[in-house]
Design an enzyme around this catalytic site. Structure first.
Site, PDB file in Angstrom:
ATOM      1  N   ARG A  72      -5.132  -1.826   8.788  1.00 12.36           N
ATOM      2  CA  ARG A  72      -6.373  -2.589   8.590  1.00 12.36           C
ATOM      3  C   ARG A  72      -6.100  -3.696   7.582  1.00 12.36           C
ATOM      4  NH1 ARG A  72      -7.577   2.626   6.819  1.00 12.36           N
ATOM      5  NH2 ARG A  72      -7.211   2.910   4.585  1.00 12.36           N
ATOM      6  N   ILE A  73      -7.063  -4.598   7.487  1.00 10.40           N
ATOM      7  CA  ILE A  73      -6.860  -5.802   6.669  1.00 10.40           C
ATOM      8  C   ILE A  73      -7.398  -5.621   5.248  1.00 10.40           C
ATOM      9  CG2 ILE A  73      -8.958  -7.023   7.395  1.00 10.40           C
ATOM     10  CD1 ILE A  73      -7.159  -9.500   7.864  1.00 10.40           C
ATOM     11  N   SER A  74      -8.327  -4.637   5.060  1.00  6.46           N
ATOM     12  CA  SER A  74      -8.869  -4.308   3.733  1.00  6.46           C
ATOM     13  C   SER A  74      -9.276  -5.530   2.909  1.00  6.46           C
ATOM     14  CB  SER A  74      -7.885  -3.429   2.947  1.00  6.46           C
ATOM     15  OG  SER A  74      -7.693  -2.196   3.599  1.00  6.46           O
ATOM     16  N   ASP A  84       0.832  -1.212   0.000  1.00  9.14           N
ATOM     17  CA  ASP A  84       0.000   0.000   0.000  1.00  9.14           C
ATOM     18  C   ASP A  84       0.865   1.261   0.000  1.00  9.14           C
ATOM     19  OD1 ASP A  84      -2.347   1.406  -0.024  1.00  9.14           O
ATOM     20  OD2 ASP A  84      -2.828   1.097   2.094  1.00  9.14           O
ATOM     21  N   SER A 100      -7.630  -5.358  -5.414  1.00 11.78           N
ATOM     22  CA  SER A 100      -8.791  -5.921  -4.705  1.00 11.78           C
ATOM     23  C   SER A 100     -10.047  -5.765  -5.551  1.00 11.78           C
ATOM     24  CB  SER A 100      -8.966  -5.228  -3.358  1.00 11.78           C
ATOM     25  OG  SER A 100      -9.509  -3.930  -3.539  1.00 11.78           O
ATOM     26  N   ARG A 149      -0.666   9.524  -9.732  1.00 12.87           N
ATOM     27  CA  ARG A 149      -0.658   8.286  -8.949  1.00 12.87           C
ATOM     28  C   ARG A 149      -0.057   7.087  -9.696  1.00 12.87           C
ATOM     29  NH1 ARG A 149      -3.877   7.526  -4.615  1.00 12.87           N
ATOM     30  NH2 ARG A 149      -4.286   5.420  -5.298  1.00 12.87           N
ATOM     31  N   ASN A 181     -11.020  -2.265  -5.698  1.00 12.38           N
ATOM     32  CA  ASN A 181     -10.187  -1.307  -6.432  1.00 12.38           C
ATOM     33  C   ASN A 181     -10.767  -0.934  -7.809  1.00 12.38           C
ATOM     34  OD1 ASN A 181      -7.090  -2.682  -5.080  1.00 12.38           O
ATOM     35  ND2 ASN A 181      -8.207  -0.847  -4.428  1.00 12.38           N
ATOM     36  N   ASN A 214       1.312   3.375  -2.925  1.00 10.37           N
ATOM     37  CA  ASN A 214       1.858   3.781  -4.227  1.00 10.37           C
ATOM     38  C   ASN A 214       1.379   5.166  -4.635  1.00 10.37           C
ATOM     39  OD1 ASN A 214       2.930   1.231  -4.346  1.00 10.37           O
ATOM     40  ND2 ASN A 214       1.507   0.455  -5.887  1.00 10.37           N
ATOM     41  N   ARG A 237       1.961  -4.750   6.217  1.00 13.78           N
ATOM     42  CA  ARG A 237       1.227  -3.714   5.476  1.00 13.78           C
ATOM     43  C   ARG A 237       2.020  -2.418   5.537  1.00 13.78           C
ATOM     44  NH1 ARG A 237      -5.084  -2.354   4.557  1.00 13.78           N
ATOM     45  NH2 ARG A 237      -4.715  -0.671   3.077  1.00 13.78           N
ATOM     46  N   ARG A 250     -11.916   2.703  -8.520  1.00 17.37           N
ATOM     47  CA  ARG A 250     -10.989   3.827  -8.776  1.00 17.37           C
ATOM     48  C   ARG A 250     -11.211   4.378 -10.181  1.00 17.37           C
ATOM     49  NH1 ARG A 250      -5.323   2.589  -5.738  1.00 17.37           N
ATOM     50  NH2 ARG A 250      -6.247   1.955  -3.760  1.00 17.37           N
TER      51      ARG A 250
HETATM   52  C1  IPE Z   1      -5.578  -2.712  -0.269  1.00 14.68           C
HETATM   53  O1  IPE Z   1      -5.198  -1.388  -0.409  1.00 14.68           O
HETATM   54  C2  IPE Z   1      -5.517  -3.427  -1.576  1.00 14.68           C
HETATM   55  C3  IPE Z   1      -4.202  -3.532  -2.216  1.00 14.68           C
HETATM   56  C4  IPE Z   1      -3.063  -3.180  -1.705  1.00 14.68           C
HETATM   57  C5  IPE Z   1      -4.213  -4.097  -3.530  1.00 14.68           C
HETATM   58  P1  IPE Z   1      -6.266  -0.200  -0.580  1.00 14.68           P
HETATM   59  O2  IPE Z   1      -5.492   1.032  -0.692  1.00 14.68           O
HETATM   60  O3  IPE Z   1      -7.207  -0.540  -1.668  1.00 14.68           O
HETATM   61  O4  IPE Z   1      -7.069  -0.292   0.802  1.00 14.68           O
HETATM   62  P2  IPE Z   1      -7.896   0.812   1.583  1.00 14.68           P
HETATM   63  O5  IPE Z   1      -8.908   1.341   0.626  1.00 14.68           O
HETATM   64  O6  IPE Z   1      -6.951   1.874   2.021  1.00 14.68           O
HETATM   65  O7  IPE Z   1      -8.493   0.095   2.751  1.00 14.68           O
HETATM   66  C1  IPE Z   2      -1.553   0.218  -3.357  1.00 14.85           C
HETATM   67  O1  IPE Z   2      -1.300   1.595  -3.381  1.00 14.85           O
HETATM   68  C2  IPE Z   2      -1.789  -0.362  -4.732  1.00 14.85           C
HETATM   69  C3  IPE Z   2      -3.193  -0.699  -5.028  1.00 14.85           C
HETATM   70  C4  IPE Z   2      -4.193  -0.658  -4.182  1.00 14.85           C
HETATM   71  C5  IPE Z   2      -3.479  -1.137  -6.387  1.00 14.85           C
HETATM   72  P1  IPE Z   2      -2.480   2.652  -3.412  1.00 14.85           P
HETATM   73  O2  IPE Z   2      -2.825   2.928  -4.825  1.00 14.85           O
HETATM   74  O3  IPE Z   2      -3.613   2.195  -2.556  1.00 14.85           O
HETATM   75  O4  IPE Z   2      -1.775   3.910  -2.788  1.00 14.85           O
HETATM   76  P2  IPE Z   2      -2.407   4.925  -1.727  1.00 14.85           P
HETATM   77  O5  IPE Z   2      -2.877   4.102  -0.571  1.00 14.85           O
HETATM   78  O6  IPE Z   2      -3.534   5.621  -2.403  1.00 14.85           O
HETATM   79  O7  IPE Z   2      -1.280   5.825  -1.373  1.00 14.85           O
HETATM   80 MG    MG Z   3      -4.056   2.421  -0.593  1.00 18.96          MG
END
Ligand code: IPE
Ligand code: IPE
Ligand code: MG
Length: 233
Positions: A184-186, A16, A61, A29, A64, A18, A178, A67
């Site tokens: 959290r476990i998401s 998490d 996930s 992003r 996701n 990125n 994480r 997005r």
């Molecule tokens: C969890 O991260 C899923 C992945 C890393 C692929 P998210 O960024 O989607 O989780 P939340 O929304 O912060 O809980």
């Molecule tokens: C994790 O990074 C990758 C995926 C969930 C695909 P994020 O894209 O969730 O990055 P943040 O949490 O918004 O910084």
């Molecule tokens: Mg994230």
């Protein structure tokens, strides 16, 4: 490398941060996703060196998909590019690539790449690298229950239930890492993490290097896993 003992058999990672990594640099992003993908091999290599047998990473996930389309499309094309690029490395290092999630629901070209990656490395026995893609822990449980119902079973044991998971032979994670400060476990492996040790770090995934991975392993070594028992009487 300090003294390492108690190596976890299965390390699970929620990669998490990125997006935040890119935003902090004033970049879109999607740059963070590219930087994040480039980190994976270093962690996989380190895990293999120390004797971790299963490394699983949460790449995308089921949630996701909500997005922006541009971000989703970039993540998907990065995945295809990454898998194709890494197959020779995986073969050379005897690492089997597996996917878990609702793979059937992925766009055709992605499904194709996923299946080819699995097929190419299916003879590799040194280590397993599991990519959770279009994955949800709740969905995995529901998919298992629906298969059980379709078979007409009236009741089931915990051990039999596992046979319906996406990768039945995968042991439960010993350690969950994480990154990015979220605790959290998401919706990652809900069933499988009943007794997993959790390690959270503020470090964003694109900055999570070999040193950071060792920090997580040292922290794991210091934990006392009890599984509900009393260890010393
Ligand atoms: C969890 O991260 C899923 C992945 C890393 C692929 P998210 O960024 O989607 O989780 P939340 O929304 O912060 O809980
Ligand atoms: C994790 O990074 C990758 C995926 C969930 C695909 P994020 O894209 O969730 O990055 P943040 O949490 O918004 O910084
Ligand atoms: Mg994230």
């Amino acid at each position: 490398m300090k003294n390492l003992y108690k190596i976890p058999t299965h390390v699970a990672v929620i990669m998490d941060g990125n997006g935040r990594w890119a935003r902090r640099r004033g970049l879109p992003r999607v740059y963070g996703h590219r930087a994040g993908a480039e980190r994976v091999e270093e962690i996989l290599q380190t895990a293999k060196e120390v004797g971790v047998k299963w490394l699983s990473v949460f790449a995308f996930s089921t949630e996701n998909w909500q997005r922006p389309k541009e971000e989703v499309d970039t993540i998907m094309s990065l995945l295809v590019e990454y898998i194709n690029k890494k197959v020779p490395y995986l073969l050379e290092n005897n690492i089997r690539l597996r996917f878990m999630g609702r793979i059937d629901q992925l766009p055709e070209n992605i499904k194709q790449t996923v299946l080819e990656g699995e097929e190419a490395t299916k003879g590799c026995k040194g280590m397993n690298f599991v990519v959770a893609l279009n994955y949800s822990g709740k969905a995995e449980i529901i998919d298992a229950v629906n298969r059980i119902l379709a078979e007409g079973k009236g009741s089931i044991t915990e051990e039999d239930f596992r046979k319906y998971f996406y990768i039945p032979e995968m042991p439960d994670p010993d350690l969950l890492i994480r990154t990015s400060g979220e605790e959290r476990i998401s919706n990652f492996m809900l069933w499988q993490m009943a007794y997993t040790e959790f390690y959270f770090t503020e470090t964003l995934w694109p900055d999570f290097d070999r040193e950071e991975f060792f920090k997580a392993l040292y922290e794991y070594q210091s934990r006392e896993r009890r599984f509900g028992k009393v260890l010393e009487v």
